[in-house]
Design an enzyme around this catalytic site. Structure first.
Site, short mmCIF file in Angstrom:
data_model
loop_
_atom_site.label_atom_id
_atom_site.label_comp_id
_atom_site.label_asym_id
_atom_site.label_seq_id
_atom_site.Cartn_x
_atom_site.Cartn_y
_atom_site.Cartn_z
N LYS A 23 -11.99 0.23 -1.08
CA LYS A 23 -11.02 0.99 -1.98
C LYS A 23 -11.84 0.99 -3.41
O LYS A 23 -12.55 1.58 -3.67
CB LYS A 23 -9.97 0.25 -1.87
CG LYS A 23 -9.17 0.56 -0.51
CD LYS A 23 -8.02 -0.21 -0.09
CE LYS A 23 -7.40 0.07 1.03
NZ LYS A 23 -6.85 -0.78 1.85
N SER A 53 0.75 -1.16 0.00
CA SER A 53 0.18 -0.03 -0.09
C SER A 53 0.74 1.21 -0.08
O SER A 53 0.43 2.38 -0.54
CB SER A 53 -0.96 0.06 1.22
OG SER A 53 -0.27 -0.27 2.33
N HIS A 89 -5.25 -3.66 -2.33
CA HIS A 89 -5.20 -2.76 -3.31
C HIS A 89 -5.23 -3.07 -4.87
O HIS A 89 -4.94 -2.45 -5.71
CB HIS A 89 -3.87 -1.97 -3.26
CG HIS A 89 -3.75 -1.01 -1.96
ND1 HIS A 89 -4.29 0.20 -1.92
CD2 HIS A 89 -3.62 -1.06 -0.75
CE1 HIS A 89 -4.40 1.00 -0.79
NE2 HIS A 89 -3.89 0.00 -0.01
C1 LIG Z 1 -6.73 -0.74 3.61
C2 LIG Z 1 -6.10 -2.03 3.76
C3 LIG Z 1 -6.43 -3.05 4.82
C4 LIG Z 1 -7.70 -2.48 5.53
O1 LIG Z 1 -8.73 -2.70 5.03
P1 LIG Z 1 -10.09 -1.67 5.56
O2 LIG Z 1 -11.33 -2.38 5.01
O3 LIG Z 1 -9.94 -0.23 5.28
O4 LIG Z 1 -10.12 -1.75 7.01
C5 LIG Z 1 -5.85 -4.30 4.81
N1 LIG Z 1 -4.72 -4.32 4.10
C6 LIG Z 1 -4.38 -3.60 3.21
C7 LIG Z 1 -3.16 -3.85 2.39
C8 LIG Z 1 -4.98 -2.40 2.98
O5 LIG Z 1 -4.47 -1.59 2.29
#
Ligand SMILES: *Cc1c(COP(=O)(O)O)cnc(C)c1O
Length: 395
Positions: free
Chosen positions: A240, A183, A211
């Site tokens: 996302k 990320s 992602h």
């Molecule tokens: C955003 C993210 C999460 C967490 O997900 P949420 O639904 O925002 O709690 C977990 N792992 C990665 C790699 C992320 O980028």
């Protein structure tokens, strides 16, 4: 008493500020999109995970509205008590079909999903191997699990294989956990090599597609699908590219059954709204049909990488919408983020502990809805900052 507490906590905050690490969220006063209103300024948003621009899609708003009218807003309980609605089951089936697994289980967030998986599947008899740049939710899952945890150098499959050779035999289970797309660095995990080493050493592969889902792979089905790799466990987020919120874990029926029974972040948490499940169903259809948007966001990111590198910025990674521009110290990073903001570009400065010391960065993330002109504006502002590093970026 409270005063004494507050004094002590203020000292904590001042210590953070002294190291350039105090965080203050800016406030958004518009719908999410390529341009947003932040702290009273109209700015280009280059700091969103809403890659495909679906968070304000009218079909999703309609689905949420319809779902709330038909099924209510709250669920009144956790999934195992009275909170399982037929819409939850429908969305789980749909998501399993989307990624190509036997089953899927919905969680409130990706954070909850990762912590749930790692704690439900491993205990003190087991060992987890975790990439050094994994997301905080995987790190916290490792911490909460009673398993032995080995952090392997980022993307280093040889180092992982050596650890497996040394550690595997003395443990019941071995689980390899990795982000698909990292990320903060925007690079991809070597999933094919990880799969091979996992199979060779009888370890399970757990891939966090947060992602990648919606962005990479055929119809956005994720990096595993793009590379033709089958992990035992996949996690995908819906907040996302899907533009909604929530997350799911996908794999075999046996996997989801164990998680239904033992993932504490699933068992002891109120079920997501059935209206949200309606919206996720519609989002899955939108994502599947969004080749055009995927092409645009990846094209914008490739252009930003190319142009910012040729301006002399250090821009690691590639092949994903996340474009990190390395800036060094937290102070330099925040100064840069401020000057970008003054020039109408909202891109986030990322500092420790989110990234390692000395690797603070501006994280530039385009959206499919940005125009080519808007991307050009971003490049021009970075060019201006390069020419006049000490002055304001305003013309
Ligand atoms: C955003 C993210 C999460 C967490 O997900 P949420 O639904 O925002 O709690 C977990 N792992 C990665 C790699 C992320 O980028």
């Amino acid at each position: 008493m409270t005063h004494a507490m507050d004094d002590e906590l203020r000292d904590d905050l001042n210590a953070l500020a002294g190291r350039g690490l105090r965080r203050n969220a800016r406030t958004v006063a518009s719908a999410h999109g390529p341009t947003i209103r932040v702290d009273g300024h109209e700015v280009l948003s280059l700091s969103s995970n809403d890659y495909l621009g679906f968070s304000r899609h009218p079909d999703l708003a309609d689905a949420l509205h319809r779902g709330a009218q038909a099924h209510g807003v709250g669920t009144g309980g956790s999934r195992l008590i009275s909170g399982t609605h037929e819409k939850h089951l429908a969305v789980e089936q749909r998501l399993a079909r989307f990624v190509g697994t036997e089953d899927a289980l919905l969680f409130s967030t990706g954070y909850a999903a990762n912590v749930g998986v790692l704690t439900a599947l491993t205990d003190s008899r087991d060992v987890i191997f975790s990439d050094a740049l994994n997301h905080a939710s995987l790190i916290d899952g490792c911490r909460l699990s009673k398993a032995t945890v080995h952090v392997f150098p980022h993307g280093d499959v040889d180092a992982l294989a050596a650890l497996l050779r040394a550690q595997r035999k003395t443990h019941r289970r071995a689980l390899i956990a990795t982000d698909a797309v990292f990320s903060m660095d925007g690079d991809c995990a070597p999933l094919a090599a990880l799969r091979a080493v996992a199979t060779e050493h009888d370890a399970w592969l757990f891939v966090d597609e947060a992602h990648a889902l919606g962005v990479l792979g055929p119809e956005g089905r994720g990096l595993s699908r793009e590379l033709g790799v089958t992990p035992e466990i996949r996690m995908g987020t819906l907040g996302k590219a899907f533009g909604v919120s929530g997350a799911f874990v996908a794999g075999s029926r046996a996997l989801t059954e164990v998680l239904r029974n033992r993932a504490r972040s699933f068992v002891f948490s109120t079920a997501p709204s059935p209206a949200l499940a309606e919206a996720i169903l519609v989002a899955t259809d939108l994502v599947e049909a969004a080749d055009d948007r995927r092409g645009r966001v990846l094209g914008h990111a490739a252009r930003l990488r190319r142009e910012l590198s040729s301006l002399g910025y250090e821009v690691p990674g590639g092949g994903t919408p996340i474009v990190p521009v390395l800036t060094g110290t937290p102070e330099a990073t925040m100064a840069m983020a401020r000057r970008l903001f003054e020039a109408g570009i909202f891109a986030h400065g990322i500092r420790p502990p989110t990234v390692a010391k000395g690797t603070s960065r501006i994280r530039v993330v385009p959206m499919a809805l940005h125009t080519d002109d808007e991307i050009q504006r971003v490049i021009s502002v970075f060019a201006e900052l390069r020419r006049a590093p000490q002055q304001s970026a305003r013309p």
